[in-house]
Write an enzyme that holds these catalytic residues in place. Structure first.
Site, PDB file in Angstrom:
ATOM      1  N   ARG A 142      -0.807   0.150  48.987  1.00 31.08           N
ATOM      2  CA  ARG A 142      -1.705   0.556  47.890  1.00 31.08           C
ATOM      3  C   ARG A 142      -2.431  -0.677  47.372  1.00 31.08           C
ATOM      4  NH1 ARG A 142       2.686   4.114  47.991  1.00 31.08           N
ATOM      5  NH2 ARG A 142       1.909   6.171  48.588  1.00 31.08           N
ATOM      6  N   GLU A 144       0.467   1.606  43.331  1.00 28.80           N
ATOM      7  CA  GLU A 144      -0.787   2.309  43.008  1.00 28.80           C
ATOM      8  C   GLU A 144      -1.462   1.669  41.794  1.00 28.80           C
ATOM      9  OE1 GLU A 144       2.122   3.839  43.646  1.00 28.80           O
ATOM     10  OE2 GLU A 144       1.809   5.781  44.642  1.00 28.80           O
ATOM     11  N   ASP A 161       9.388  10.484  54.010  1.00 29.23           N
ATOM     12  CA  ASP A 161       9.201  11.205  52.741  1.00 29.23           C
ATOM     13  C   ASP A 161       7.860  11.916  52.705  1.00 29.23           C
ATOM     14  OD1 ASP A 161       7.950   8.654  52.753  1.00 29.23           O
ATOM     15  OD2 ASP A 161       7.563   8.836  50.612  1.00 29.23           O
ATOM     16  N   GLU A 162       7.780  12.896  51.832  1.00 26.47           N
ATOM     17  CA  GLU A 162       6.522  13.529  51.421  1.00 26.47           C
ATOM     18  C   GLU A 162       5.613  13.857  52.603  1.00 26.47           C
ATOM     19  OE1 GLU A 162       5.952  11.824  46.938  1.00 26.47           O
ATOM     20  OE2 GLU A 162       5.302  10.471  48.537  1.00 26.47           O
TER      21      GLU A 162
HETATM   22  C1  ACM Z   1       8.723   7.729  47.598  1.00 29.59           C
HETATM   23  O1  ACM Z   1       8.684   7.304  46.430  1.00 29.59           O
HETATM   24  N1  ACM Z   1       7.800   8.585  48.029  1.00 29.59           N
HETATM   25  C2  ACM Z   1       9.774   7.350  48.499  1.00 29.59           C
END
Ligand code: ACM
EC number: 3.2.1.52
Length: 797
Positions: A196, A505, A361-362
């Site tokens: 980021r 971020e 993840d995600e």
């Molecule tokens: C995460 O914070 N998506 C591992």
């Protein structure tokens, strides 16, 4: 009898240990397992000799780096003697001596050490270099904080400073003591997201220095994500030619502007393989293992922008310019597996780490669900759903990494659809993933967001620099116990440790990164190193001011939010506002101003609740001996005093948030706040606001001012119309004003205070109707969705 005597002796020793550590002579972070205070001090001087009586290069390097640091900070040259076969004892040494000796106590493990300080002799004993290294970190923290600085470093004024100035440096006294120490957990991690925002090799080295001082031993380097691919891969040059570049970056917080605003500035950077090797080498000198993370199968936009053939659709794809989770992910074709294995092959060649983090993840399943290829693959492999497809990908990657003699780490989503055989799980969505994996006898690293995400706010979100969201003050970090209650000992042993995470971020600069990391990572260090029985937040807080001095000498932009006073306020029966400022745990001197000016050591001292009879901005700072402790350009709150303050009101429509029970939310004198994804002090309504305020007696009134929250990214819009009517008896109301307002107003989210002035009239009751626009107007982020009203305060004049 003997047993009894021994018991008494042990008991008195415990008392001594407890009281000894509560003096300022000993301020080590993380707190050692056992510290017995002793009388007297050892003086490090020109006459001090460091003795390493073994032919071991790594011990010599540890001793040399200590001697170099003493030289850098004080200008003093200690002599270093190595390879001397005859250990020198304090008795026959003459000169004062710091000696390294092998440790015979096998219970201390490979990271443990003994450190004994007497006025004549410092003895460092350990079984392995790591133990000696950690003992030296402890020794730095027994010395004055200036020992960590570079006041006499090359290029500094040091060489020009005369003897008079030098003598102003504190004497390098080490308080006598006996320390036995070893870590609670084998895995003590900190991460850094460089996708980021990118951080230079110089910054990473400074981060590693700080990690080492706090006895962390794993640096988890998050190298790839949607917003940028940051590691050179020789076989796939487009990953850095294209994938490391984004066109521009979102301005402010994700929710700050509607529509979102972008800075128009290209952003790009990456690490060459040489730079990666340099970081790994440097980390090794600090006994820190570097774990690379290559994200798959989600968070892959930067890779897909470089090689669109790795996606399920043709693209084209762009390196993401804003934050979040994106539907476009790796498509599990053979081409993708070849790519991932090629990338991991280069990564494994670069990084000696046993662990390779593969993300997991995600990963939205939307595109896989729509993809004919994925659906056929699932049929062929007899996979029931897309979670099993994800598990298939992770398992194949696990097999590959394991075949290279390494182990994968994945985020806890890799539990979905079945956990791959050799995977270590990083539990971030709370602790349940970690518990589940430990029960399956898989290794676990705990990093639950609510305790370990240092990108969350550490103080008042409406006052702190913009952050992701969530509240994680330092005492909450400190309170974390990585071993979940309720695990059997046979399961708890799979909890390898914990990690602090730094997602960037909203962390664009080295200064902001340090502000978010320190001192909360110092609390995390104690979470992972110090035995539970030795953890004590009050004692940690006592050690923190000295630790801040260390961080200052290390040029770290640490946060001083720890010192912030906490605000609270309530209206009085006289219609005023009483503001209470709670001091921080060290009870410093709180000063305040009421005109918004920056407080100084001479400003009014806070002694009792401040009574505001008029609207005011209360601004505070904390001091010690006239010197500021907290950041000064912070911590102010607006309070509003009007005829409505503290008055009761009735609501025709119940609010959906706020505290309707207290009935003072809309007239309590306090203003709302916004920051990250957080809102405070705002009452929300799904329909109209319809309030009747009872002023208690007939009063001349001529104006109403309402604070509306405009937060259209959350469908909280300004009203379309406001109607005000007044009454003497609460039964018959006469209209005072009807005003159109602009519910379609976009732009930056804010609390907008709209004034409604009318002809002066006498009234006891005032009815205020604010008409909800109903559906979010066209031109805002989610047109057509149900709109809400948000109101923080109603003033009547
Ligand atoms: C995460 O914070 N998506 C591992």
């Amino acid at each position: 009898m003997l047993t009894r005597l021994l018991f008494i002796a042990a008991f008195s020793l415990r008392l001594l240990v407890a009281s000894g550590q509560s003096t300022d002579r000993y301020t080590i972070i993380p707190r050692p397992v056992q510290l017995e205070p002793r009388a007297g001090e050892f003086l490090v001087s020109q006459h001090t000799m460091v003795m390493v009586p073994f032919a071991q290069a790594d011990l010599k390097a540890i001793a040399e780096s200590f001697v170099n640091q003493i030289k850098l900070s004080s200008g003093m040259s200690l002599s270093l003697r190595t390879l001397d076969k005859t250990p020198v004892s304090g008795a026959n040494a003459g000169a004062n001596l710091i000696q390294f000796l092998p440790l015979r106590d096998t219970t201390m493990g490979d990271e443990g050490y003994h450190l004994t300080v007497t006025p004549q002799l410092i003895t460092i004993e350990a079984a392995e270099p790591k133990g000696f290294f950690y003992a030296v970190q402890t020794l730095y923290q027994l010395l004055p904080p200036s020992v960590l600085g570079k006041e006499h470093g090359a290029g500094s004024m040091g060489s020009l400073v005369g003897p008079a100035s030098r003598s102003a440096l504190p004497a390098l006294l080490v308080p006598a003591c006996r320390i036995q120490d070893k870590p609670r957990y084998v895995y003590r991690g900190m991460n850094l997201d460089v996708s980021r925002h990118f951080f230079s090799v110089a910054f990473i080295k400074k981060y590693l220095d700080l990690m080492a001082l706090h006895k962390f031993n794993n640096f988890h380097w998050h190298l790839t994500d949607d917003q940028g691919w940051r590691i050179e891969i020789k076989k796939y040059p487009k990953l850095t030619q294209i994938g490391s570049r984004r066109r521009e970056t979102l301005v402010g917080h994700y929710d700050d502007f509607d529509p979102q605003v972008f800075d128009g500035k290209p952003y790009n950077d990456f690490y060459t393989q040489d730079e990666i090797r340099e970081v790994i080498r440097y980390a090794a000198t600090k006994y820190i293992n570097v774990i690379p993370e290559i994200e798959l199968p989600g968070h892959a936009l930067a890779a897909l922008a470089s090689y669109p053939e790795l996606a399920c659709t043709t693209g084209p794809y762009q390196v993401a310019t804003k934050w979040g989770v994106f539907d476009d992910v790796f498509c599990p074709t053979e081409k993708t597996f070849t790519f991932l294995q090629d990338v991991l092959t280069e990564v494994i060649e670069l990084f000696p780490s046993k662990y390779i983090h593969i993300g997991g993840d995600e990963c939205p399943k939307t595109v896989w669900h729509r993809s004919a290829f994925c659906q056929q693959l699932m049929k062929r492999l007899k996979l029931k759903n897309e979670n099993q497809l994800q598990s298939y990908i992770i398992t194949r990657i696990d097999k590959f990494v394991t075949s290279k003699g390494r182990r994968i780490i994945g985020w806890d989503e890799i539990l979905q659809g079945g956990l791959s055989p050799n995977a270590t799980v990083m539990s971030w969505r709370g602790i349940n993933g970690g518990i589940q994996a430990a029960k399956l006898h898989h290794d676990v690293i705990m990093t639950p967001g609510q305790f370990c995400y240092l990108n969350f706010y550490q103080g008042d979100f409406s006052q702190e620099p913009v952050a992701f969201g969530g509240s994680l003050p330092i005492d909450k970090v400190y309170s974390y116990d990585p071993t979940p209650a309720g695990l059997l000992p046979t399961e708890a042993k799979y909890i390898l440790g914990a990690q602090g995470n730094v997602w960037t971020e909203y962390i664009a600069t080295p200064d902001q990164a340090e502000y978010m990391i320190w001192p909360r990572a110092a609390a995390m260090a104690e979470v992972v190193w110090t035995p539970l029985a030795q953890k004590d937040y009050n004692d940690f807080a006592r050690r923190l001011p000295t630790h801040f001095e260390r961080l200052s000498h290390l040029n770290v932009n640490y946060a001083r939010t720890f010192y912030d006073a906490q605000f609270s306020a309530k209206p009085t029966s006289e219609g005023h506002v009483e503001v209470t400022l709670a001091p921080n745990i060290l009870s410093p001197d709180i000063r305040y101003t009421l005109d918004g000016s920056i407080p100084s050591g001479e400003s009014a001292r806070y002694e009792k609740p401040i009574l505001l009879t008029r609207s005011a901005t209360v601004r505070t700072a904390t001091f010690q001996n006239g010197k500021p402790l907290s950041q000064l350009a912070k911590l102010e709150k607006d309070y509003l005093v009007s005829k409505a303050t503290g008055k009761s009101y009735t609501l025709l429509n119940a609010p959906t948030s706020g505290r309707p029970d207290s009935n003072y939310n809309l007239t309590d004198g306090t203003t709302g706040g916004i920051g990250g994804y957080e809102i405070s002090g705002v009452v929300a309504f799904r329909n109209d606001l319809n309030a009747v305020i009872d002023l208690g007696k007939l009063e001349p009134v001529e104006s109403v001012r309402i604070g509306f929250l405009k937060y259209t990214a959350k469908n909280i819009c300004l009203p379309k119309q406001v109607e005000i009517s007044v009454s003497e008896d609460g039964k018959v109301f006469k209209p005072a004003l009807t005003a159109r307002t602009n519910a379609a107003e976009s732009g930056k989210r804010a609390i907008v205070r709209l004034p409604f002035d009318f002809t002066t009239t006498h009234a006891r009751y005032i009815r205020i109707i604010a008409r909800n626009v109903g559906k979010v107007p066209v031109g805002l982020r989610y047109p057509g969705k149900a709109a809400q009203l948000g109101i923080d305060e109603i003033e009547v004049r």
